[in-house]
Design a protein around this motif. Structure first.
Motif, PDB file in Angstrom:
ATOM      1  N   TRP A  99       0.825  -1.189   0.000  1.00  0.00           N
ATOM      2  CA  TRP A  99       0.000   0.000   0.000  1.00  0.00           C
ATOM      3  C   TRP A  99       0.866   1.248   0.000  1.00  0.00           C
ATOM      4  O   TRP A  99       0.613   2.204  -0.738  1.00  0.00           O
ATOM      5  N   ASP A 100       1.923   1.215   0.798  1.00  0.00           N
ATOM      6  CA  ASP A 100       2.800   2.376   0.895  1.00  0.00           C
ATOM      7  C   ASP A 100       3.434   2.711  -0.441  1.00  0.00           C
ATOM      8  O   ASP A 100       3.608   3.876  -0.778  1.00  0.00           O
ATOM      9  N   SER A 101       3.791   1.650  -1.179  1.00  0.00           N
ATOM     10  CA  SER A 101       4.489   1.939  -2.425  1.00  0.00           C
ATOM     11  C   SER A 101       3.578   2.685  -3.388  1.00  0.00           C
ATOM     12  O   SER A 101       4.035   3.521  -4.162  1.00  0.00           O
TER      13      SER A 101
ATOM     14  N   LEU B 119       1.222   4.855  -2.399  1.00  0.00           N
ATOM     15  CA  LEU B 119       1.159   6.233  -1.918  1.00  0.00           C
ATOM     16  C   LEU B 119       2.477   6.951  -2.168  1.00  0.00           C
ATOM     17  O   LEU B 119       2.507   8.135  -2.499  1.00  0.00           O
ATOM     18  N   LEU B 120       3.550   6.197  -2.003  1.00  0.00           N
ATOM     19  CA  LEU B 120       4.865   6.793  -2.199  1.00  0.00           C
ATOM     20  C   LEU B 120       5.007   7.260  -3.638  1.00  0.00           C
ATOM     21  O   LEU B 120       5.596   8.297  -3.914  1.00  0.00           O
ATOM     22  N   PHE B 121       4.442   6.492  -4.509  1.00  0.00           N
ATOM     23  CA  PHE B 121       4.471   6.882  -5.905  1.00  0.00           C
ATOM     24  C   PHE B 121       3.781   8.218  -6.097  1.00  0.00           C
ATOM     25  O   PHE B 121       4.257   9.098  -6.795  1.00  0.00           O
ATOM     26  N   LEU B 122       2.657   8.373  -5.426  1.00  0.00           N
ATOM     27  CA  LEU B 122       1.939   9.641  -5.506  1.00  0.00           C
ATOM     28  C   LEU B 122       2.746  10.760  -4.874  1.00  0.00           C
ATOM     29  O   LEU B 122       2.847  11.856  -5.390  1.00  0.00           O
ATOM     30  N   ALA B 123       3.317  10.454  -3.728  1.00  0.00           N
ATOM     31  CA  ALA B 123       4.036  11.481  -2.990  1.00  0.00           C
ATOM     32  C   ALA B 123       5.298  11.889  -3.733  1.00  0.00           C
ATOM     33  O   ALA B 123       5.684  13.046  -3.750  1.00  0.00           O
ATOM     34  N   GLY B 124       5.949  10.888  -4.352  1.00  0.00           N
ATOM     35  CA  GLY B 124       7.176  11.173  -5.071  1.00  0.00           C
ATOM     36  C   GLY B 124       6.941  12.023  -6.300  1.00  0.00           C
ATOM     37  O   GLY B 124       7.834  12.678  -6.792  1.00  0.00           O
TER      38      GLY B 124
ATOM     39  N   GLY C  58      -5.995   3.775  14.765  1.00  0.00           N
ATOM     40  CA  GLY C  58      -5.315   4.998  15.138  1.00  0.00           C
ATOM     41  C   GLY C  58      -4.452   5.378  13.971  1.00  0.00           C
ATOM     42  O   GLY C  58      -4.899   5.369  12.841  1.00  0.00           O
ATOM     43  N   GLY C  59      -3.215   5.676  14.223  1.00  0.00           N
ATOM     44  CA  GLY C  59      -2.354   6.043  13.126  1.00  0.00           C
ATOM     45  C   GLY C  59      -1.646   4.861  12.522  1.00  0.00           C
ATOM     46  O   GLY C  59      -0.959   4.985  11.535  1.00  0.00           O
ATOM     47  N   GLU C  60      -1.810   3.742  13.140  1.00  0.00           N
ATOM     48  CA  GLU C  60      -0.889   2.667  12.811  1.00  0.00           C
ATOM     49  C   GLU C  60      -1.074   2.087  11.422  1.00  0.00           C
ATOM     50  O   GLU C  60      -0.134   1.577  10.840  1.00  0.00           O
ATOM     51  N   ALA C  61      -2.295   2.164  10.936  1.00  0.00           N
ATOM     52  CA  ALA C  61      -2.517   1.552   9.634  1.00  0.00           C
ATOM     53  C   ALA C  61      -1.659   2.228   8.581  1.00  0.00           C
ATOM     54  O   ALA C  61      -1.201   1.602   7.648  1.00  0.00           O
ATOM     55  N   LEU C  62      -1.457   3.517   8.759  1.00  0.00           N
ATOM     56  CA  LEU C  62      -0.642   4.224   7.802  1.00  0.00           C
ATOM     57  C   LEU C  62       0.800   4.266   8.278  1.00  0.00           C
ATOM     58  O   LEU C  62       1.647   4.883   7.691  1.00  0.00           O
ATOM     59  N   GLY C  63       1.037   3.583   9.365  1.00  0.00           N
ATOM     60  CA  GLY C  63       2.300   3.771  10.077  1.00  0.00           C
ATOM     61  C   GLY C  63       3.532   3.252   9.379  1.00  0.00           C
ATOM     62  O   GLY C  63       4.542   3.036  10.017  1.00  0.00           O
ATOM     63  N   GLY C  64       3.480   3.047   8.136  1.00  0.00           N
ATOM     64  CA  GLY C  64       4.686   2.646   7.441  1.00  0.00           C
ATOM     65  C   GLY C  64       4.959   1.175   7.639  1.00  0.00           C
ATOM     66  O   GLY C  64       4.298   0.495   8.415  1.00  0.00           O
ATOM     67  N   GLY C  65       5.909   0.689   6.922  1.00  0.00           N
ATOM     68  CA  GLY C  65       6.195  -0.740   6.979  1.00  0.00           C
ATOM     69  C   GLY C  65       6.915  -1.132   8.235  1.00  0.00           C
ATOM     70  O   GLY C  65       7.929  -1.817   8.199  1.00  0.00           O
TER      71      GLY C  65
ATOM     72  N   LYS D 249       6.085   7.970   5.022  1.00  0.00           N
ATOM     73  CA  LYS D 249       5.703   8.927   6.041  1.00  0.00           C
ATOM     74  C   LYS D 249       6.600  10.149   5.957  1.00  0.00           C
ATOM     75  O   LYS D 249       6.156  11.276   6.127  1.00  0.00           O
ATOM     76  N   ARG D 250       7.873   9.892   5.703  1.00  0.00           N
ATOM     77  CA  ARG D 250       8.790  11.021   5.562  1.00  0.00           C
ATOM     78  C   ARG D 250       8.385  11.885   4.395  1.00  0.00           C
ATOM     79  O   ARG D 250       8.367  13.103   4.476  1.00  0.00           O
ATOM     80  N   ALA D 251       8.057  11.223   3.311  1.00  0.00           N
ATOM     81  CA  ALA D 251       7.686  11.980   2.109  1.00  0.00           C
ATOM     82  C   ALA D 251       6.461  12.827   2.384  1.00  0.00           C
ATOM     83  O   ALA D 251       6.372  13.975   1.950  1.00  0.00           O
ATOM     84  N   ILE D 252       5.521  12.266   3.146  1.00  0.00           N
ATOM     85  CA  ILE D 252       4.309  13.028   3.433  1.00  0.00           C
ATOM     86  C   ILE D 252       4.621  14.210   4.347  1.00  0.00           C
ATOM     87  O   ILE D 252       4.178  15.333   4.123  1.00  0.00           O
TER      88      ILE D 252
END
Lengths: 336, 552
Positions: free
Chosen positions: B175-177, B179-184, B373-380, B410-413
């Motif tokens: 999932w992160d990859s 979003l990361l694509f979007l963020a990048g 909470g925040g954990e679902a988005l909490g990165g790998g 998360k850093r990218a965001i």
């Protein structure tokens, strides 16, 4: 946060109670077997409405109350074993386990009754009951509360206090909501005076836990203990058989009634119009010795038991009353 | 955004899934109600009162309006409101139908009799009928118990299945990859998407690679959602023809749109639904059988029990046609990290089995609450984030932001609205400043989104310490909002300007008219001038004309 509600259903399986329930003619004959089937429908409805509901079933008879470990309910079973349900058992039961719950319920109940009534029968009698008529209400009641207490503790452990209840401010109401617990009595026996203290203590304990105590009376008899428990904890007390006209009783279906009245949890209940108490509800205090309802009585300062006459020593806790202050005369309820 | 809650009056307290159901055409909804599993799931997503109503009439099948009114307690404060919502939801979902009672015996003999029937017709109220298939399914469940297709994995399966932590890390990375694509933004390429995933330490799934890519064209989905834009963003050069074409026909130079940046900061459940929703709409005709089967599949998936598996074919419902389609959806979801697919080692046929991940639970989440909470988005973060101890953001009153995270996403965001100060292996330290936030506002991210994001992803510690105070200090939240307000100090409104009125009366009349409609922008009594919003121009003209002729 998903709301985790828990409900313990107490089934009165004492022979005496069922003797009374059944004794009224042929049309409205209602047996323990029927009860189990209706109960099964109700259980299904409970689980259907909220998949996270945890259910426990306590069966009581004249001698004792025991928890039915319904393994077929899987993780929804409110169980004493701390590690949850044994994995192997669960595997066996929930694997497409349709109709297993009913079977489970029946066999467990039957086994219990067999052990109790047809076994060697020489087990120690718990609860100090009088012969025959009553049932182990106080014991069942406290067992429920223990179960619920344990459930609440495990919830707290799991989620940590106040954490995870959502973004931003901690939602206290939400916390309250998560831990909704209930006890539902399907009761038929008559009250045993000697259990008064235990039952009242349990009621106050339930109040502290935030547990709601509901009662559905199976016979026509009223139980003032449970009426009081309902009024203390904000629960419902209904005695359908005594209230309704006899022609309604023929059409009566317990499962429908349970779904109509007792399915809603305490939150939803506020919005629904439900039977409020029972017409002949008397919250009168009874004398501990004579079981007469009292308007004016004497209260023991130690154990708060109530008598209709002045005594030298408390019949319940054995305190000697050396002066008048120890046993107070009090107006217990005012008429009109 | 597709999730712009168009049906907000109904879905404000319900789940994403039911708002999705509301959008479906009635035919499809009825088809969905044909499957027992779906009925079970839909019932659970209903508001509490609606659940009660459903079960109350599940044997009789109908209820008159008067009866329903009798159910609600008059002394309850919001009871009536909730009652209305419950009934509306049931009607909207097609579970109940409103039926006006047939007027009985219109062709009656005597006049007198006709009169009385007419009277009783007037009093007669509508009845609500329950969807028959739904009713039958509920009855079956009540009588026979709930059927669950989900089973514990067998011993042999367990040996090939990832552990809970591995699975969590895997799905999160999938999932992160995305979003990361979007963020990048511009730098990355979706073509590298799958290879990126391999390198970020994900579980190798022998099955998903080709199937998933075929089933789900992510770039297409993102573009359709307007999260991604082809070609350069409209800064000066908006020549459409100038888009570079690379050999295989893929378009280079995509950029993330304003909506795309906003999307990054939304709660995970909403993100997932946005993507899944669009995917379904794109892929399947929602009027058809396939659409219904796909929705049923999602419903089943959302209410799975953790750690249990299921054979894919048993999820596809009764129709045999559904099989191929289900596996298509399953591949797509596996690519997103919502599912883990594996072959049953015990059977030779190689039937596919499904293991849901923590992300698939989000599918049936209620709209406003946030289970993880925040954990679902909490990165790998894997084990750390699943136990909830280590990850999260702490915002201090001195505008400093500490984020305990190892996730590049998360850093990218955070970099979207923070000034990076330093980065340690497990910690990102940044500072919120007017400049950094202004950059975010320009990219389309609003102050509320920023504050919400910080709040949602707050470190567990902050919940514990500040049991009752906001986890993001109020001063910080206020500053961010103020900074946003600053960027909106001047707003342009097209207007019509009126001058040189013939008389004071005419001026006052026009002024009153404009005020009444709420279209007045500015007025000056001395010079008899007023400015009205331009969209009111025609109305104003006719009004003044009429007023003139009246006065004359």
């Amino acid at each position: 946060m998903e709301e985790e509600t828990a409900l313990v259903i107490v089934v009165d399986a004492s022979l005496f109670a069922w003797h009374c329930v059944q004794g009224k003619g042929k049309e409205d004959e209602f047996t323990l077997g029927d009860l189990v089937e209706h109960l099964h429908v109700f259980l299904n409805a409970l689980v259907l409405v909220r998949s996270t509901t945890k259910v426990g079933i306590v069966v009581m008879n004249e001698r004792k109350a025991s928890l039915l470990p319904l393994r077929s309910l899987g993780r929804r079973c409110l169980c004493v074993t701390s590690g949850g349900v044994n994995n192997k058992d669960e595997d066996e039961m929930t694997t497409r386990g349709r109709g297993k719950v009913l079977e489970d319920l029946k066999t467990k109940l039957l086994g219990l009754i067999e052990r109790e009534y047809f076994g060697d029968g020489q087990e120690a009698r718990g609860g100090g009951l009088e012969e025959g008529k009553g049932c182990a209400l106080s014991s069942a009641y406290s067992k429920c509360l223990c179960l619920l207490r344990r459930h609440l503790e495990s919830c707290e452990e799991e989620h940590g206090l106040g954490y995870g209840s959502g973004p931003g401010e901690v939602d206290l109401e939400g916390l309250e909501r998560q831990r909704r617990t209930r006890v539902l009595f399907l009761h038929g026996s008559q009250d045993v005076a000697s259990q008064y203290i235990q039952v009242m203590n349990a009621s106050f304990c339930a109040q502290r836990l935030g547990t709601v105590v509901d009662t559905f009376m199976l016979g026509r008899r009223d139980s003032s203990f449970l009426q009081q428990a309902a009024s203390i904890t904000g629960g419902l007390y209904t005695n359908f058989f005594a209230d309704a006209a006899s022609k309604d009783i023929k059409k009566f279906s317990l499962s429908t009634y349970l779904i109509q009245v007792f399915l809603a949890d305490s939150g939803t209940r506020a919005d629904l119009q439900l039977p409020q108490g029972h017409s002949s509800a008397s919250l009168k205090v009874t004398c501990f010795l004579t079981k007469k309802a009292l308007d004016i009585g004497f209260v023991c300062s130690v154990c708060l038991s109530i008598f209709n006459q002045k005594l030298q020593t408390c019949a319940v806790c054995g305190t000697e009353f050396s002066d008048n202050r120890a046993l107070k005369k009090k107006v217990l309820s005012r008429q009109g | 955004m597709t999730l712009d809650p168009s049906s907000s009056s109904l879905s404000s307290s319900s789940s994403f899934i039911s708002s999705h159901l509301l959008k479906l055409p009635a035919v499809t909804r009825d088809r969905v109600l044909d499957s027992e599993g779906s009925c079970q799931v839909i019932l659970q997503t209903l508001p509490p009162l609606a659940k009660q109503y459903c079960l109350r009439i599940c044997f009789s099948g109908e209820a008159s309006e008067a009866m329903l009114d009798g159910w609600i307690a008059p002394e309850s404060k919001d009871g009536l409101k909730r009652h209305k919502v419950a009934v509306e939801t049931l009607l909207a979902l097609g579970i109940w139908k409103k039926v006006d009672e047939e007027p009985p015996h219109q062709h009656t003999q005597s006049n007198k009799f006709r009169k009385t029937t007419a009277k009783s017709n007037a009093v007669r109220q509508a009845t609500y009928k329950m969807n028959e298939s739904f009713m039958a399914k509920v009855q079956v469940i009540l009588q026979q118990g709930i059927r669950s297709v989900w089973t514990e994995p067998t011993q042999a399966m367990r040996s090939i299945l990832p552990t809970r932590e591995e699975l969590h890390a895997h799905s999160q990375a999938c999932w992160d990859s995305l979003l990361l694509f979007l963020a990048g933004g511009e730098g990355e390429d979706l073509g590298n998407y799958s290879s990126n995933r391999r390198s970020s330490g994900m579980l190798a799934m022998e099955i998903d690679a080709e199937g998933g890519d075929k089933a789900l064209d992510l770039e297409m989905v993102l573009t359709r959602l307007k999260l991604l834009e082809r070609g350069a963003r409209g800064k000066g050069s908006n020549e459409d023809g100038d888009v570079e074409m690379v050999g295989d026909g893929k378009v280079q130079g995509r950029s993330t749109t304003r909506e795309g940046f906003q999307f990054l900061l939304r709660p995970p459940a909403e993100q997932i639904w946005t993507i899944v929703d669009e995917f379904l709409q794109m892929q399947y005709d929602l009027n058809g059988e396939k659409g219904a089967a796909a929705v049923s599949f999602l419903l089943q998936l959302g209410f799975c029990e953790e750690g249990k598996t299921c054979e894919l074919s048993s999820l596809s419902g009764e129709s045999a046609k559904g099989d191929a389609m289900t596996s298509e959806v399953a591949f797509a979801l596996a690519k997103l990290g919502l599912l883990y697919l594996f072959k049953n080692p015990e059977s030779k046929a190689g039937d596919l089995w499904v293991l849901p991940t923590h992300l698939s639970k989000l599918l049936c989440q209620k709209q406003e609450e946030d289970v993880f909470g925040g954990e679902a988005l909490g990165g790998g973060g894997g084990p750390a984030s699943s136990s909830g101890g280590e990850e999260g953001i702490i915002v201090e009153t001195n505008y400093r932001v500490y984020a305990y995270t190892t996730s590049p996403l998360k850093r990218a965001i955070l970099e979207l609205f923070c000034l990076e100060e330093y980065v340690l292996p497990n910690l990102y330290v940044g500072r919120l400043s007017r400049e950094s936030c202004n950059a975010a506002f320009e990219a389309g991210i609003g102050a509320e989104l920023i504050v919400d994001y910080l709040r949602r992803n707050a470190h567990p510690q902050t919940y514990r310490i500040r049991a009752k105070t906001p986890v993001v200090p109020e001063t910080i939240a206020d500053s961010v909002r103020l900074w946003e307000a600053e960027t909106k100090r001047l707003a342009m409104t097209p207007c019509a300007f009126y001058d040189k009125f013939e008389s004071k009366e005419l001026y006052l009349e026009s002024l009153g008219h404009a005020k009444e409609r709420g279209k007045l922008l500015w007025s000056n009594d001395e010079n008899m001038r007023l400015a009205v919003k331009l969209d009111h121009y025609n109305d104003m003209r006719t009004f003044i004309k009429e007023a003139k002729s009246r006065n004359a």
